[in-house]
Motif scaffolding. Structure first.
Motif: not given
Length: 133
Positions: A13-40
């Protein structure tokens, strides 16, 4: 499964954003997935807590820096055109922050992701009950 879904959805979803703020927001969703690896892996791998601390700290620094540059320059991708000529340090800093968010070595984002995947691999190779023996 939720971690993989979060990483995939956030990055695609971050790939198709035209606003940097939205790109960073969707990137944060992806980063939450990495955090879940550590939580598990918490409680089951000695590497889980240190990897979460390193990744969380680097993620906060990367996002804070990227949002600071975007707040100064503008939220649209078009505002970033020529940022290197207008503000060389700001452009260079944004490049470093974004490359670290992607996980390019040797930046902090890469180190954090490497440690998180290491903690997850410890679980996969040793089972759900971790033992040093």
């Amino acid at each position: 499964m939720l971690a993989a879904l979060s990483m995939t959805y956030g990055n695609l979803t971050a790939l198709v954003q035209s606003r940097i703020v939205r790109l960073l927001a969707y990137s944060s969703i992806a980063q939450a997935g990495y955090i879940l690896l550590g939580v598990v892996a918490l409680g089951r791998s000695d590497l889980a807590m240190p990897s979460l601390i390193v990744f969380w700290g680097s993620l906060r620094a990367m996002n804070l820096g990227a949002f600071a540059v975007v707040a100064r320059v503008g939220a649209d991708i078009d505002a970033l055109v020529g940022i290197g000529r207008v503000s060389g340090w700001g452009g260079a800093a944004l490049v470093v922050f974004l490359l670290s968010l992607v996980g390019v070595p040797p930046l902090a984002g890469f180190v954090g992701k490497l440690l998180l995947f290491g903690a997850a691999l410890m679980l996969a190779t040793r089972g759900w009950r971790w033992s040093p023996f």
